[in-house]
Each structure stands twice: as structure tokens, then as C-alpha cells.
Design a protein around this motif. Structure first.
Motif, mmCIF file in Angstrom:
data_model
loop_
_atom_site.group_PDB
_atom_site.id
_atom_site.type_symbol
_atom_site.label_atom_id
_atom_site.label_comp_id
_atom_site.label_asym_id
_atom_site.label_seq_id
_atom_site.Cartn_x
_atom_site.Cartn_y
_atom_site.Cartn_z
ATOM 1 N N PHE A 29 0.986 -1.098 0.587
ATOM 2 C CA PHE A 29 0.167 0.695 0.146
ATOM 3 C C PHE A 29 0.797 1.328 -0.187
ATOM 4 O O PHE A 29 1.516 0.998 1.005
ATOM 5 C CB PHE A 29 -0.740 -0.566 1.039
ATOM 6 N N LYS A 30 0.512 2.464 -0.457
ATOM 7 C CA LYS A 30 1.411 3.326 -0.459
ATOM 8 C C LYS A 30 0.433 4.315 -0.646
ATOM 9 O O LYS A 30 -1.245 4.717 -2.153
ATOM 10 C CB LYS A 30 1.625 3.795 -1.980
ATOM 11 N N ARG A 31 0.316 4.981 0.344
ATOM 12 C CA ARG A 31 -0.602 6.670 0.191
ATOM 13 C C ARG A 31 -0.303 7.773 -0.609
ATOM 14 O O ARG A 31 0.800 7.642 -1.065
ATOM 15 C CB ARG A 31 -0.527 6.794 1.606
ATOM 16 N N GLY A 32 -1.109 8.332 -1.330
ATOM 17 C CA GLY A 32 -1.480 8.939 -2.543
ATOM 18 C C GLY A 32 -0.736 10.282 -2.009
ATOM 19 O O GLY A 32 -1.145 10.757 -0.390
ATOM 20 N N CYS A 33 0.376 11.246 -2.739
ATOM 21 C CA CYS A 33 0.774 12.653 -2.205
ATOM 22 C C CYS A 33 -0.185 13.596 -2.127
ATOM 23 O O CYS A 33 -0.563 14.048 -3.362
ATOM 24 C CB CYS A 33 1.527 13.076 -2.601
ATOM 25 N N PRO A 34 -0.690 14.419 -1.303
ATOM 26 C CA PRO A 34 -1.463 15.268 -2.002
ATOM 27 C C PRO A 34 -0.695 16.298 -1.467
ATOM 28 O O PRO A 34 -0.074 16.616 -2.092
ATOM 29 C CB PRO A 34 -1.719 15.764 -0.031
ATOM 30 N N THR A 35 -2.182 17.529 -2.702
ATOM 31 C CA THR A 35 -1.272 18.694 -3.566
ATOM 32 C C THR A 35 -1.947 20.082 -3.341
ATOM 33 O O THR A 35 -3.570 19.713 -3.182
ATOM 34 C CB THR A 35 -1.321 18.474 -5.148
ATOM 35 N N PHE A 36 -1.171 20.952 -2.627
ATOM 36 C CA PHE A 36 -1.847 21.810 -1.747
ATOM 37 C C PHE A 36 -2.201 22.636 -3.263
ATOM 38 O O PHE A 36 -1.124 23.255 -4.199
ATOM 39 C CB PHE A 36 -0.784 22.588 -0.852
ATOM 40 N N ASN A 37 -3.596 22.894 -3.663
ATOM 41 C CA ASN A 37 -3.495 24.373 -4.736
ATOM 42 C C ASN A 37 -3.489 25.068 -4.241
ATOM 43 O O ASN A 37 -4.101 26.406 -5.248
ATOM 44 C CB ASN A 37 -4.787 23.878 -4.766
ATOM 45 N N GLY A 38 -3.555 26.120 -3.303
ATOM 46 C CA GLY A 38 -3.614 27.434 -2.599
ATOM 47 C C GLY A 38 -4.785 27.452 -1.515
ATOM 48 O O GLY A 38 -5.698 26.057 -0.954
ATOM 49 N N TYR A 39 -5.297 28.456 -1.362
ATOM 50 C CA TYR A 39 -6.236 28.856 -0.418
ATOM 51 C C TYR A 39 -7.402 29.449 -0.942
ATOM 52 O O TYR A 39 -7.108 30.487 -1.795
ATOM 53 C CB TYR A 39 -6.024 29.628 0.704
ATOM 54 N N ASP A 40 -9.078 29.041 -0.829
ATOM 55 C CA ASP A 40 -9.834 29.537 -0.936
ATOM 56 C C ASP A 40 -10.294 31.066 0.265
ATOM 57 O O ASP A 40 -10.604 30.417 0.910
ATOM 58 C CB ASP A 40 -11.316 28.668 -1.123
ATOM 59 N N LEU A 41 -10.489 32.366 -0.317
ATOM 60 C CA LEU A 41 -10.771 33.095 0.748
ATOM 61 C C LEU A 41 -12.563 33.708 0.295
ATOM 62 O O LEU A 41 -13.279 33.355 -0.447
ATOM 63 C CB LEU A 41 -9.987 34.018 -0.147
ATOM 64 N N GLU A 42 -13.175 33.682 1.521
ATOM 65 C CA GLU A 42 -13.817 35.004 1.698
ATOM 66 C C GLU A 42 -14.194 35.494 2.841
ATOM 67 O O GLU A 42 -14.006 35.224 4.072
ATOM 68 C CB GLU A 42 -15.396 33.305 2.196
ATOM 69 N N LEU A 43 -14.303 36.202 1.943
ATOM 70 C CA LEU A 43 -14.395 37.591 3.624
ATOM 71 C C LEU A 43 -15.774 38.341 3.537
ATOM 72 O O LEU A 43 -16.624 39.043 2.105
ATOM 73 C CB LEU A 43 -13.285 38.881 2.820
ATOM 74 N N SER A 44 -16.076 38.565 4.667
ATOM 75 C CA SER A 44 -17.474 39.006 4.971
ATOM 76 C C SER A 44 -16.712 40.118 5.183
ATOM 77 O O SER A 44 -16.305 40.768 6.060
ATOM 78 C CB SER A 44 -18.086 38.276 6.473
ATOM 79 N N PHE A 45 -17.884 41.516 4.584
ATOM 80 C CA PHE A 45 -17.775 42.828 4.857
ATOM 81 C C PHE A 45 -18.987 43.547 4.651
ATOM 82 O O PHE A 45 -20.091 43.108 4.728
ATOM 83 C CB PHE A 45 -16.400 43.022 3.960
#
Length: 234
Positions: free
Chosen positions: A63-79
Motif C-alpha cells: 500500500f502506498k498513500r497518495g501524495c496530497p497536492t496543495f492548490n492554495g487557499y479559497d478565500l471568503e471575506l465577509s465585509f
């Protein structure tokens, strides 16, 4: 090093970027405000594919665990503040001008412009007994930098008897050309001399966070200039 505690968010500054993620210099390319409730920075991660080797009798051979890929941050700004200048910088939607042809009094909601971008900085107050041990400190803040945000768009809007808030959504990108930035955001020496960041973010980085003793800019309800040393060198 002290262990600072974040008390609450204080000020946000947004800066217009070009299509390559470079700060756009000039008088009408920044905006500073404090009329916001929350800024969500939600990690967007692709978990990857696990690889499993299973024999005909059902036993797992490997078994080999998949390597996660970081795509960035999804932003949500309440103003809360309905500022045409802020909305123009972050979404690319055009402002509506008053009779003088200069003062923005509103904005148009148009198509989503994915070729625009902005940088977002946030200062959050720090509490702790030792945050101002340096006599030259102006205070203490946690500073967040998201140097390249794209796909800015306004969310749903409901107007009624309750207080009205707006939502801005966006997503970070890596790379860009923010460099050390056009602003003075950190001390350069023990005297507390304000200056830009000492090192740029790496090409695969989406956010930088550090403690600073340089006070955030004052919020104003109009465009603010982008005029740092980076602009003088360009």
C-alpha cells in the motif's frame, strides 16, 4: 521568541496586481479598510490517489498513500462597507462615477474577470505580556500576506431588516512578482526602522505570516497610492 496570541483582526489592505502578479504602482491602486467581519482562508488540497496491491485471496500485499497536492487557499471575506474602490480592485468590475466624472458612487456587477488579481494583507492584534518589550515597538500584530489572489467575485446579497454584509470570494495563486513588496511592514533593526520584507516568498508559496511591530496603515474610504521603492526601481 514569545508565543503571541491573536486577539482580533484589525485592518485589511488590498493592492492591484497585473496579469503576472506584480503590484501596479500609482495613486489609485490600493485600498485600506477595517469594516469587515471575518476572512476565511480555507486550504484547497487534492488528496492524491492511493495505490493498493491486493492478492487474489484478498490479502493486501502492499500500500502506498497518495501524495496530497496543495492548490492554495479559497478565500471568503465577509465585509460591510460597500466601497466601489474596493470592489473595483478585487473583482475588476467597473465603478459608477458621480457628476464630476471622478468620484466613484457605485459599481456595476458584470462578468467574472479571471485575468485580474490583487494582493491581500491582514493585520491582527496580538496580546501577551512581552509583545512590546522593545521600547521602539509601535505595538504588536500578526501580519498575513496573500501575495496573489485571483477570481475575485461577490457572493449572494440579501437586503432586509437586519444588518447587511457582503461576501467576496477568491483563490490564491503561487508565484507572482510581489517580491519584498512596495510597503514598509516589518522592522529592519533594533531601532524599529520600518521597511519592506527582507526576503520574498518562494515561487510555490501562497501565504506568509509573521509578527511585526510596525503599525498597520490607517483605513480610509478611498483609493490609496502604491508608491514604494519597488515602484521607484521599475
Amino acid at each position: 521568541m514569545p508565543c503571541p496570541l491573536i486577539a482580533n483582526a484589525d485592518v485589511i489592505r488590498v493592492t492591484r496586481l497585473d496579469a503576472c502578479g506584480r503590484p501596479v504602482c500609482g495613486e489609485d491602486n490600493g485600498f485600506v479598510f477595517d469594516c469587515f467581519a471575518t476572512l476565511g482562508m480555507n486550504a484547497n488540497v487534492d488528496e492524491g490517489e492511493d495505490v493498493e496491491y491486493r492478492a487474489a485471496n484478498g490479502r493486501q500485499c502492499g500500500f502506498k498513500r497518495g501524495c496530497p497536492t496543495f492548490n492554495g487557499y479559497d478565500l471568503e471575506l465577509s465585509f460591510f462597507s460597500v466601497s466601489p474602490e474596493f470592489i473595483e480592485i478585487t473583482t475588476g468590475n467597473p465603478p459608477v462615477f458621480g457628476f464630476d466624472g471622478v468620484t466613484p458612487i457605485g459599481y456595476d456587477d458584470c462578468s467574472i474577470r479571471c485575468n485580474t488579481g490583487f494582493a491581500l494583507e491582514l493585520w491582527a492584534e496580538v496580546i501577551g505580556e512581552d509583545v512590546c518589550d522593545n521600547e521602539n515597538a509601535q505595538g504588536a500584530w500578526i501580519y498575513f500576506l496573500l501575495p496573489w489572489v485571483t477570481n475575485g467575485q461577490l457572493g449572494d446579497l440579501e437586503i432586509g431588516s437586519e444588518a447587511v454584509s457582503l461576501t467576496l470570494n477568491g483563490a490564491t495563486r503561487a508565484g507572482g512578482r510581489w517580491g519584498t513588496g512596495p510597503y514598509d511592514v516589518m522592522p529592519l533593526d533594533t531601532a524599529g526602522t520600518a521597511g519592506p520584507m527582507l526576503t520574498p516568498l518562494g515561487s510555490n508559496c501562497h501565504r506568509r505570516t509573521f509578527v511585526t511591530s510596525i503599525a498597520p496603515p490607517e483605513p480610509v474610504c478611498e483609493y490609496t497610492p502604491v508608491l514604494g521603492d519597488m515602484c521607484l526601481a521599475s
